[in-house]
Design an enzyme around this catalytic site. Sequence first.
Site, PDB file in Angstrom:
ATOM      1  N   SER A 296       0.830  -1.207   0.000  1.00  0.00           N
ATOM      2  CA  SER A 296       0.000   0.000   0.000  1.00  0.00           C
ATOM      3  C   SER A 296       0.863   1.256   0.000  1.00  0.00           C
ATOM      4  CB  SER A 296      -0.908  -0.022   1.232  1.00  0.00           C
ATOM      5  OG  SER A 296      -1.622   1.183   1.359  1.00  0.00           O
TER       6      SER A 296
ATOM      7  N   GLU B  27       5.922   2.324  14.647  1.00  0.00           N
ATOM      8  CA  GLU B  27       6.990   1.400  14.246  1.00  0.00           C
ATOM      9  C   GLU B  27       6.543   0.484  13.107  1.00  0.00           C
ATOM     10  OE1 GLU B  27       9.887  -2.071  16.144  1.00  0.00           O
ATOM     11  OE2 GLU B  27       8.900  -0.637  17.483  1.00  0.00           O
TER      12      GLU B  27
END
Length: 570
Positions: A42, A69
């Site tokens: 994505s 993260e």
Amino acid sequence: MKTTGNKAAASVTMVALANIQPSSYNPRKNFDEEKLNELAESIRQQGVIQPIGIRPIDGSEKFEIIFGERRYRASVIAGLSEIPALVMNVSTATAKEMAITENLQRKDISPIEEAHAYQQLLDSGHHDTKSLAVQFGKNETYIRTRLKFNNLIPEFALMLENDELTISAASEICRYSESIQQDLYEKHFKNTAGYGTWRGMKASELAKNIEQHYTTDLMRFHFDKSKCLSCPHNTNNMELFCDGSCGSCANRSCLAERNTDFIVKKAVQILETNPTFSLGYNEFNCDETAVNRLAELDYELEKLSFSQKQYPQAPQQPQREEYETEEEFQQDIARYDQAVEQYAEQCKELVRKNEEGEISLYAQIGHYDITLCYTDVAKQGNTKNSEQLTEIQKLEKKDIRNKEIAHEKTVKDTKEQILNADITESKFGADEDKMMYFFLLSSLRKEHFSIVGIENDHSPYLTGEEKIQIIANLTPKAKAVIRRDFLIENFKTGYSDDAVAQLLIEFAKKHMPEELAEIKNTYDTEYEKRHQRIEEKKAVIKEHKEGKTTKSKADKVSKPKQPKEQEAAA
């Protein structure tokens, strides 16, 4: 690109991934590799839409991740060189709290991660359950339930993490101590299938099973239970609603200690107020720890049989508030006064008999309480008479009991330690072979007693002493009989389709082939007759179906075709 953010006066800027490193305080420890790859794809298509949070590392040009993260890891996989980030100058404590808060806002956060995160916020000293509920839009019960998941042992925590345990089931399990959870896991959850597994059980059924197997009803005990009312190990305090009973205790070691302490104190009190009584116990129905503790305190105790009689019980005085009329109350008071007189006469008579050596009075130690009783001297088999034991005899009697206590404790500790002894490499000796026969003798049939040297009129049970004598003089024939009787005893559990039944048939082939053949032939013949009848019924059904099929085909062939107009009209 620089813009001003609203998080701790942060600014958004593009930062090189090479200059960013994860922090040690990120509450999220597990990252799904497949979902990371989906996010990376994505990011290749659309870029990083939401910036991550970072803070400068003192004395270097590098940054530490506060939150985001997962986006950072996916960007590395996507092959990016930099990432949009909110750069914030905050303390380690503030960064840690921001990381936890951000983590709790994830949609895919697991119950265990959520539990750890709430606990970390509580440990910071800046929150309580009420403020956490307000901050995250939850109710306090929800927060408390999640916090309890921190009490789960690692095995259950992992099951909850992997969706092998429902939240409602975990909520029942986490109420109990680590030792109970460990035993529960080993016996009922470690194996995924088979007998004894509790996996997949409804939470309500699981709660009942745990309470039945791992707790003890407090109603059985007679010690003061006021402290138990607020104890976290009381099952009443594990539920929002209780049934009005005392509850059940899940801390059996504490329960046993409180019960023993109650019995010991009551025994001492009884002896102080009733010096004519002696302490007694039945070895099959007593609190052994209390007996040993009283012996260590130099109290004399006698072993009792089951022949003792109950000491008269003092009548209970009627209470005015339990009566509707004064007349009824006064009538029961009169009956009570009469019962008190009878009780006093009975006690006086028993004291007289005790003084004359006809009976012995005892405070008998039971499992949960002490009862007053007495026994006829002759029935008890006691040599004690009106002449009291001398001081030397008392000391000798105490010495014998002390030796018994030493032996009992030696056996108890040995049983516990032998489980940890590594004896897998040592050779199985002849003495151990005899020990095996000691236990195998429990299955020896009475008709074979004579083979091992026991008379035919013996009872169907062997005592421990008799077994010891038998294994000391075993013959090859006796060994074979003992082993085979043991096999036959265990064959009783065999069913038609299990391994025990298979072994039973193999055993019968060897020792009774003709009888087995006759049995098998009887039931095989019965089966063949039934099988033949079933085949005949099947043939009739098939013939009927084939007849209907043939008739249907014939109808189709003989039916004349209609013109299209007639067919359409039809």
